[in-house]
Design a protein around this motif. Structure first.
Motif, PDB file in Angstrom:
ATOM      1  N   VAL A   1      -2.355  -2.315  -5.802  1.00 43.66           N
ATOM      2  CA  VAL A   1      -1.821  -3.008  -4.619  1.00 43.66           C
ATOM      3  C   VAL A   1      -1.795  -4.516  -4.871  1.00 43.66           C
ATOM      4  O   VAL A   1      -0.774  -5.178  -4.616  1.00 43.66           O
ATOM      5  CB  VAL A   1      -2.654  -2.678  -3.355  1.00 43.66           C
ATOM      6  CG1 VAL A   1      -2.180  -3.501  -2.163  1.00 43.66           C
ATOM      7  CG2 VAL A   1      -2.584  -1.194  -3.032  1.00 43.66           C
TER       8      VAL A   1
ATOM      9  N   VAL B   1      -6.852  -6.063   1.924  1.00 43.25           N
ATOM     10  CA  VAL B   1      -6.460  -4.839   1.221  1.00 43.25           C
ATOM     11  C   VAL B   1      -7.655  -3.887   1.173  1.00 43.25           C
ATOM     12  O   VAL B   1      -7.523  -2.690   1.442  1.00 43.25           O
ATOM     13  CB  VAL B   1      -5.954  -5.159  -0.207  1.00 43.25           C
ATOM     14  CG1 VAL B   1      -5.735  -3.890  -1.014  1.00 43.25           C
ATOM     15  CG2 VAL B   1      -4.683  -6.002  -0.154  1.00 43.25           C
TER      16      VAL B   1
ATOM     17  N   ILE C   1       0.842  -1.201   0.000  1.00 45.97           N
ATOM     18  CA  ILE C   1       0.000   0.000   0.000  1.00 45.97           C
ATOM     19  C   ILE C   1       0.880   1.254   0.000  1.00 45.97           C
ATOM     20  O   ILE C   1       0.635   2.195  -0.756  1.00 45.97           O
ATOM     21  CB  ILE C   1      -0.979  -0.012   1.195  1.00 45.97           C
ATOM     22  CG1 ILE C   1      -2.062  -1.068   0.949  1.00 45.97           C
ATOM     23  CG2 ILE C   1      -1.612   1.365   1.414  1.00 45.97           C
ATOM     24  CD1 ILE C   1      -2.982  -1.320   2.124  1.00 45.97           C
TER      25      ILE C   1
END
Length: 153
Positions: free
Chosen positions: A127, A148, A113
């Motif tokens: 990502v 995520v 990230i």
């Protein structure tokens, strides 16, 4: 030694030692790799030799399929078939890199990230791309996706 060579050496060894289950599983792996090569050739891709990353993704899919099959067999009371699937998983996992622990996965997600400068859910693809390029075969991306998403959302 590349992954393809390791697989072929293991196949020859299984033949010599008459290990039927191992031989069968290794042949399934080789068939899946050959299928991918044929698929690439059909799309006009000149590089018909599959890379180690592609082989790792094939092996990861094979493990996932067998896990689902083992679960289904257990639910259906077919324990001998579930055990067979688990044996195949063990053989396939010999060729996969060591799986990351939960803490290592969390650290990899946090690093990815920051590396791509993600700050919203729109950056999730970047990502995931970063994670897949570095950790193919080392983590379950189906489980990583929600992590995520939670961090970005």
């Amino acid at each position: 030694m590349d992954l393809r060579t390791r697989l072929n050496d293991a196949l020859k060894s299984a033949m010599r030692e008459k290990q039927a289950q191992r031989l069968s599983t290794l042949r399934l792996i080789n068939a899946a790799i050959k299928d991918r090569e044929i698929d690439q050739r059909g799309k006009g891709d000149e590089a018909t030799e599959v890379t180690d990353d592609v082989i790792l993704s094939i092996l990861g899919k094979m493990v996932k399929q067998r896990q689902e099959s083992a679960r289904a067999y257990e639910e259906g009371g077919r324990l001998e078939l579930a055990e067979n699937e688990r044996n195949e998983i063990e053989i396939i996992e010999e060729f996969l890199p060591k799986q990351l622990s939960e803490d290592e996965v969390e650290a990899a997600v946090a690093k990815a990230i920051t590396d791509v400068g993600a700050n919203s859910i729109r950056d999730m693809g970047k990502v995931m791309g970063q994670l897949k390029s570095k950790y193919t075969g080392q983590m379950d991306f189906g489980a990583v996706g929600p992590k995520v998403k939670a961090r970005l959302g």
